[in-house]
Scaffold this motif. Structure first.
Motif, PDB file in Angstrom:
ATOM      1  N   GLY A 229     -34.347  15.828  -2.629  1.00 20.30           N
ATOM      2  CA  GLY A 229     -35.349  16.104  -3.674  1.00 20.30           C
ATOM      3  C   GLY A 229     -35.866  17.529  -3.613  1.00 20.30           C
ATOM      4  O   GLY A 229     -36.899  17.854  -4.183  1.00 20.30           O
ATOM      5  N   ASN A 230     -35.135  18.386  -2.903  1.00 17.08           N
ATOM      6  CA  ASN A 230     -35.538  19.781  -2.701  1.00 17.08           C
ATOM      7  C   ASN A 230     -34.371  20.702  -3.012  1.00 17.08           C
ATOM      8  O   ASN A 230     -33.228  20.273  -2.994  1.00 17.08           O
ATOM      9  CB  ASN A 230     -35.927  19.998  -1.231  1.00 17.08           C
ATOM     10  N   PRO A 231     -34.639  22.004  -3.239  1.00 14.55           N
ATOM     11  CA  PRO A 231     -33.529  22.936  -3.459  1.00 14.55           C
ATOM     12  C   PRO A 231     -32.557  22.965  -2.274  1.00 14.55           C
ATOM     13  O   PRO A 231     -32.947  22.660  -1.142  1.00 14.55           O
ATOM     14  CB  PRO A 231     -34.235  24.284  -3.608  1.00 14.55           C
ATOM     15  N   PHE A 232     -31.315  23.369  -2.551  1.00 12.44           N
ATOM     16  CA  PHE A 232     -30.269  23.288  -1.525  1.00 12.44           C
ATOM     17  C   PHE A 232     -30.543  24.152  -0.292  1.00 12.44           C
ATOM     18  O   PHE A 232     -30.073  23.858   0.791  1.00 12.44           O
ATOM     19  CB  PHE A 232     -28.893  23.639  -2.128  1.00 12.44           C
ATOM     20  N   ASN A 233     -31.347  25.223  -0.475  1.00 14.34           N
ATOM     21  CA  ASN A 233     -31.548  26.132   0.654  1.00 14.34           C
ATOM     22  C   ASN A 233     -32.961  26.039   1.228  1.00 14.34           C
ATOM     23  O   ASN A 233     -33.447  26.943   1.882  1.00 14.34           O
ATOM     24  CB  ASN A 233     -31.232  27.572   0.227  1.00 14.34           C
TER      25      ASN A 233
ATOM     26  N   ILE B 107     -33.967  17.709  11.720  1.00 11.94           N
ATOM     27  CA  ILE B 107     -32.861  16.841  11.279  1.00 11.94           C
ATOM     28  C   ILE B 107     -32.753  16.970   9.760  1.00 11.94           C
ATOM     29  O   ILE B 107     -33.631  16.490   9.035  1.00 11.94           O
ATOM     30  CB  ILE B 107     -33.105  15.343  11.647  1.00 11.94           C
ATOM     31  N   PRO B 108     -31.693  17.625   9.263  1.00 10.77           N
ATOM     32  CA  PRO B 108     -31.589  17.811   7.810  1.00 10.77           C
ATOM     33  C   PRO B 108     -31.465  16.476   7.081  1.00 10.77           C
ATOM     34  O   PRO B 108     -30.909  15.515   7.609  1.00 10.77           O
ATOM     35  CB  PRO B 108     -30.304  18.624   7.646  1.00 10.77           C
ATOM     36  N   ARG B 109     -31.980  16.442   5.866  1.00 11.12           N
ATOM     37  CA  ARG B 109     -31.963  15.227   5.054  1.00 11.12           C
ATOM     38  C   ARG B 109     -30.555  14.679   4.803  1.00 11.12           C
ATOM     39  O   ARG B 109     -30.349  13.482   4.706  1.00 11.12           O
ATOM     40  CB  ARG B 109     -32.594  15.518   3.688  1.00 11.12           C
ATOM     41  N   ASN B 110     -29.579  15.574   4.603  1.00  7.90           N
ATOM     42  CA  ASN B 110     -28.210  15.104   4.335  1.00  7.90           C
ATOM     43  C   ASN B 110     -27.222  16.249   4.596  1.00  7.90           C
ATOM     44  O   ASN B 110     -27.627  17.404   4.725  1.00  7.90           O
ATOM     45  CB  ASN B 110     -28.101  14.542   2.901  1.00  7.90           C
ATOM     46  N   PRO B 111     -25.917  15.947   4.687  1.00  3.78           N
ATOM     47  CA  PRO B 111     -24.946  16.999   5.057  1.00  3.78           C
ATOM     48  C   PRO B 111     -24.611  17.962   3.930  1.00  3.78           C
ATOM     49  O   PRO B 111     -23.844  18.897   4.138  1.00  3.78           O
ATOM     50  CB  PRO B 111     -23.689  16.202   5.443  1.00  3.78           C
ATOM     51  N   PHE B 112     -25.174  17.761   2.713  1.00  4.80           N
ATOM     52  CA  PHE B 112     -24.805  18.632   1.592  1.00  4.80           C
ATOM     53  C   PHE B 112     -25.844  19.695   1.270  1.00  4.80           C
ATOM     54  O   PHE B 112     -25.551  20.636   0.535  1.00  4.80           O
ATOM     55  CB  PHE B 112     -24.486  17.789   0.347  1.00  4.80           C
ATOM     56  N   ILE B 113     -27.081  19.546   1.773  1.00  6.41           N
ATOM     57  CA  ILE B 113     -27.989  20.687   1.667  1.00  6.41           C
ATOM     58  C   ILE B 113     -27.533  21.701   2.716  1.00  6.41           C
ATOM     59  O   ILE B 113     -26.807  21.351   3.660  1.00  6.41           O
ATOM     60  CB  ILE B 113     -29.475  20.298   1.872  1.00  6.41           C
ATOM     61  N   ASN B 114     -27.958  22.949   2.568  1.00  6.05           N
ATOM     62  CA  ASN B 114     -27.444  23.979   3.479  1.00  6.05           C
ATOM     63  C   ASN B 114     -27.734  23.655   4.941  1.00  6.05           C
ATOM     64  O   ASN B 114     -26.865  23.821   5.802  1.00  6.05           O
ATOM     65  CB  ASN B 114     -28.040  25.346   3.125  1.00  6.05           C
ATOM     66  N   ALA B 115     -28.948  23.167   5.232  1.00  9.37           N
ATOM     67  CA  ALA B 115     -29.293  22.872   6.628  1.00  9.37           C
ATOM     68  C   ALA B 115     -28.304  21.862   7.207  1.00  9.37           C
ATOM     69  O   ALA B 115     -27.798  22.026   8.327  1.00  9.37           O
ATOM     70  CB  ALA B 115     -30.721  22.330   6.704  1.00  9.37           C
ATOM     71  N   GLY B 116     -27.997  20.828   6.434  1.00  6.25           N
ATOM     72  CA  GLY B 116     -27.058  19.792   6.899  1.00  6.25           C
ATOM     73  C   GLY B 116     -25.662  20.357   7.092  1.00  6.25           C
ATOM     74  O   GLY B 116     -24.996  20.077   8.102  1.00  6.25           O
TER      75      GLY B 116
ATOM     76  N   CYS C 224     -26.451  12.660  -3.073  1.00  7.50           N
ATOM     77  CA  CYS C 224     -26.916  13.975  -2.600  1.00  7.50           C
ATOM     78  C   CYS C 224     -26.038  15.143  -3.076  1.00  7.50           C
ATOM     79  O   CYS C 224     -26.253  16.280  -2.653  1.00  7.50           O
ATOM     80  CB  CYS C 224     -26.927  14.018  -1.066  1.00  7.50           C
ATOM     81  N   GLY C 225     -25.057  14.888  -3.924  1.00  5.39           N
ATOM     82  CA  GLY C 225     -24.072  15.931  -4.270  1.00  5.39           C
ATOM     83  C   GLY C 225     -24.609  17.048  -5.137  1.00  5.39           C
ATOM     84  O   GLY C 225     -23.960  18.082  -5.293  1.00  5.39           O
ATOM     85  N   PHE C 226     -25.809  16.847  -5.714  1.00  6.90           N
ATOM     86  CA  PHE C 226     -26.324  17.842  -6.671  1.00  6.90           C
ATOM     87  C   PHE C 226     -27.762  18.244  -6.331  1.00  6.90           C
ATOM     88  O   PHE C 226     -28.557  18.571  -7.210  1.00  6.90           O
ATOM     89  CB  PHE C 226     -26.197  17.299  -8.107  1.00  6.90           C
ATOM     90  N   TYR C 227     -28.094  18.143  -5.034  1.00  7.99           N
ATOM     91  CA  TYR C 227     -29.420  18.558  -4.558  1.00  7.99           C
ATOM     92  C   TYR C 227     -30.523  17.810  -5.301  1.00  7.99           C
ATOM     93  O   TYR C 227     -30.444  16.597  -5.431  1.00  7.99           O
ATOM     94  CB  TYR C 227     -29.575  20.085  -4.669  1.00  7.99           C
ATOM     95  N   ASP C 228     -31.492  18.575  -5.850  1.00  2.00           N
ATOM     96  CA  ASP C 228     -32.599  17.902  -6.522  1.00  2.00           C
ATOM     97  C   ASP C 228     -32.250  17.537  -7.971  1.00  2.00           C
ATOM     98  O   ASP C 228     -33.135  17.281  -8.779  1.00  2.00           O
ATOM     99  CB  ASP C 228     -33.892  18.728  -6.444  1.00  2.00           C
ATOM    100  N   GLU C 229     -30.940  17.506  -8.246  1.00  2.00           N
ATOM    101  CA  GLU C 229     -30.502  17.049  -9.568  1.00  2.00           C
ATOM    102  C   GLU C 229     -29.494  15.903  -9.423  1.00  2.00           C
ATOM    103  O   GLU C 229     -28.757  15.588 -10.369  1.00  2.00           O
ATOM    104  CB  GLU C 229     -29.862  18.222 -10.334  1.00  2.00           C
TER     105      GLU C 229
ATOM    106  N   LEU D 290     -25.150  28.795 -14.217  1.00  2.00           N
ATOM    107  CA  LEU D 290     -25.864  27.738 -13.491  1.00  2.00           C
ATOM    108  C   LEU D 290     -27.200  27.428 -14.145  1.00  2.00           C
ATOM    109  O   LEU D 290     -27.838  28.318 -14.724  1.00  2.00           O
ATOM    110  CB  LEU D 290     -26.135  28.186 -12.049  1.00  2.00           C
ATOM    111  N   ASN D 291     -27.652  26.202 -14.000  1.00  2.00           N
ATOM    112  CA  ASN D 291     -29.023  25.876 -14.404  1.00  2.00           C
ATOM    113  C   ASN D 291     -29.977  26.225 -13.252  1.00  2.00           C
ATOM    114  O   ASN D 291     -29.542  26.733 -12.208  1.00  2.00           O
ATOM    115  CB  ASN D 291     -29.138  24.398 -14.835  1.00  2.00           C
ATOM    116  N   GLU D 292     -31.242  25.946 -13.426  1.00  2.00           N
ATOM    117  CA  GLU D 292     -32.225  26.378 -12.405  1.00  2.00           C
ATOM    118  C   GLU D 292     -32.079  25.617 -11.091  1.00  2.00           C
ATOM    119  O   GLU D 292     -32.599  26.048 -10.058  1.00  2.00           O
ATOM    120  CB  GLU D 292     -33.650  26.326 -12.968  1.00  2.00           C
ATOM    121  N   LYS D 293     -31.329  24.532 -11.085  1.00  2.00           N
ATOM    122  CA  LYS D 293     -31.102  23.784  -9.840  1.00  2.00           C
ATOM    123  C   LYS D 293     -29.858  24.282  -9.102  1.00  2.00           C
ATOM    124  O   LYS D 293     -29.494  23.732  -8.053  1.00  2.00           O
ATOM    125  CB  LYS D 293     -30.924  22.295 -10.135  1.00  2.00           C
ATOM    126  N   GLY D 294     -29.151  25.232  -9.702  1.00  2.00           N
ATOM    127  CA  GLY D 294     -27.962  25.786  -9.036  1.00  2.00           C
ATOM    128  C   GLY D 294     -26.680  25.017  -9.335  1.00  2.00           C
ATOM    129  O   GLY D 294     -25.678  25.160  -8.633  1.00  2.00           O
TER     130      GLY D 294
END
Ligand SMILES: NC(=O)CC[C@H](N)C(=O)O
Length: 304
Positions: A91-95, A106-115, A237-242, A279-283
């Protein structure tokens, strides 16, 4: 299903003028990409390929690469992987950095940058030459040796990648990173710089529509239970907060990247990739999302 006819309709009905976003510019090299590019490729196996526009032109796959590295890390770590990274939508931006503080690194999921950076740490820790092994993996599942890193894009991202470097440092401070920071981010910037076409991506992602096996050779790359997990993560989780919006509009598991690519799969039917760098504002690729919405609407079939 007459996929070529449906793709032709999408191609003639849509173009870059329909969307108002911008090409990614925080990675200087990506800002140079022509915003008019638009291509799509759908692959259903048995040599049935359908495409249009710039579908054979290579572009920077960016975060789409996170699916490949997750696959390799799951094959190495099995279920222990989930001690290091969670499986919830962010529910947050990818970075974003903020959630990490509340959630002990512990990152929320493996597809945000932290994960994805934790996954890089795992691959750098376990593999002798992670860059070569990733390249070999991607070439193998695509059945195409003409896939390479774009070193100019990798160094361009390195020169401005302060957030990603901060993320690794922060997670190291919180005890969730084992290796040195430099090789982790070097590997991460290279994986993001992989250059592939829509056609190559559709072929590569067929393993996720085919229970983990390379369709043409039958070779098993992942166990079906691993594919289940990766497809579930792409869906949620493939599209971050989208991710909700993509599920709502398109109804397929998929993954996007800031190079403007999106790959989606329909299990046991097809794998499809689309590219439009605006890109849209969600990247996420604005036209790419619209094109995939058209695909599942015109075919009348999604996973739901
Ligand atoms: N969403 C993306 O494609 C982000 C990948 C990009 N390399 C980054 O780390 O910022």
């Amino acid at each position: 299903m007459d996929y070529q006819n449906i793709l032709n309709t999408i191609h003639s009905d849509m173009n870059y003028r329909d969307v108002g976003g911008k090409v990614a510019s925080y990675i200087p090299e990506l800002a140079k990409i022509d915003p008019r590019k638009f291509g799509m490729h759908l692959y259903c196996g048995e040599n049935r390929h359908y495409g249009f526009g710039d579908s054979e032109e290579k572009f920077s796959i960016q975060s789409i690469s996170k699916v490949f590295t997750l696959c390799m890390a799951m094959n190495i770590m099995g279920e222990d992987l989930w001690d290091r990274v969670d499986v919830e939508p962010s529910g947050n931006p990818f970075n974003s950095l903020t959630q990490l503080e509340q959630e002990n690194g512990i990152p929320r999921n493996p597809f945000i940058n932290a994960g994805a950076l934790v996954i890089s740490d795992i691959l750098v820790d376990h593999l002798k030459n992670p860059k070569e092994e990733l390249l070999a993996f991607v070439r193998k599942i695509t059945g195409d040796s003409d896939i390479n890193y774009d070193n100019t894009v990798a160094s361009s991202e390195k020169s401005t990648g302060f957030r990603n470097i901060a993320l690794v440092n922060y997670m190291k401070a919180l005890g969730n990173i084992k290796c040195e920071v430099e090789p982790i981010v070097d590997f991460y910037f290279h994986q993001c710089s992989l250059a592939m076409s829509c056609r190559q991506l559709a072929k590569a992602f067929m393993i996720f529509a085919n229970k983990g096996r390379i369709l043409e050779t039958g070779e098993e790359i992942m166990r079906p239970e691993v594919v289940k997990r990766i497809n579930a993560l792409m869906q949620t989780c493939g599209f971050y907060d989208e991710a909700g919006e993509f599920s709502f509009e398109v109804g397929l598991p998929g993954k996007s990247g800031v190079g403007g690519g999106i790959v989606a799969i329909h299990p046991e039917r097809y794998s499809v990739a689309v590219w439009s760098p605006i890109l849209n504002e969600k990247g996420n690729s604005e036209l790419g999302m619209k094109a995939l919405e058209r695909l599942t609407t015109l075919t009348g079939v999604s996973v739901f």
